[in-house]
Design a protein around this motif. Structure first.
Motif, short mmCIF file in Angstrom:
data_model
loop_
_atom_site.label_atom_id
_atom_site.label_comp_id
_atom_site.label_asym_id
_atom_site.label_seq_id
_atom_site.Cartn_x
_atom_site.Cartn_y
_atom_site.Cartn_z
N UNK A 143 0.86 -1.19 0.00
CA UNK A 143 0.00 0.00 0.00
C UNK A 143 0.89 1.24 0.00
N UNK A 144 0.96 1.88 -1.16
CA UNK A 144 1.78 3.08 -1.31
C UNK A 144 0.93 4.34 -1.27
N UNK A 145 -0.37 4.20 -1.22
CA UNK A 145 -1.27 5.36 -1.18
C UNK A 145 -1.64 5.64 0.26
N UNK A 146 -1.98 6.87 0.53
CA UNK A 146 -2.37 7.24 1.87
C UNK A 146 -1.21 7.80 2.67
N UNK A 147 -1.41 7.86 3.97
CA UNK A 147 -0.45 8.49 4.86
C UNK A 147 -0.15 7.57 6.04
N UNK A 148 1.04 7.74 6.61
CA UNK A 148 1.45 6.96 7.79
C UNK A 148 1.92 7.92 8.87
N UNK A 149 1.50 7.66 10.09
CA UNK A 149 1.92 8.47 11.24
C UNK A 149 3.40 8.24 11.53
N UNK A 150 3.98 9.16 12.28
CA UNK A 150 5.37 8.98 12.71
C UNK A 150 5.50 7.72 13.55
#
Length: 129
Positions: free
Chosen positions: A13-20
């Motif tokens: 999954x390369x779409x979206x965002x990830x938290x620190x």
């Protein structure tokens, strides 16, 4: 451990965002697992000091390559940067710049890559990292 498993579940999954937190917990577990596998490789005599990795370490590195790349791209997206910045890891000392980019807080609220992975803390009155 949930953060580590969560990244593995988002294998491609390369779409979206990830938290620190998601990114750094995954990196921490990768480092710990790699250290343990290096010690096991040394004990079994499968560690190659010339290349700095053993058989088990190589298998693990191949296994987590795509999830690591994916979470790095999603983390860059959280800071409203394109995933192409991950290519910094290919140039000398670029990995340090890339790691520094991962340390800063992401864009608050929605950005061009999706909604804030932290949700809306202003409504609940609580802040989570």
């Amino acid at each position: 451990m949930d953060w580590y498993i969560g990244v593995l579940k988002k294998y491609m999954v390369f779409k979206g965002r990830a938290r620190r937190k998601e990114y750094w917990i995954f990196i921490l577990f990768n480092m710990l697992i790699s250290l343990v596998l290096s010690l096991v490789d040394e004990q079994f005599g499968t560690f190659n000091p010339e290349i700095g990795i053993g058989t088990l370490g190589t298998i693990y590195a191949l296994f987590v390559f795509l999830p690591t790349l994916a979470v790095t791209v999603r983390r860059l997206h959280d800071a409203d940067r394109t995933g192409w910045w991950a290519l910094l890891g290919l140039i000398p000392f670029g990995v340090f710049v890339l790691l520094a980019m991962q340390a800063f807080e992401g864009t608050k609220g929605e950005n061009r890559f999706g909604p804030d992975p932290k949700g809306d803390q202003t409504k609940s009155g609580t802040f989570t990292v």
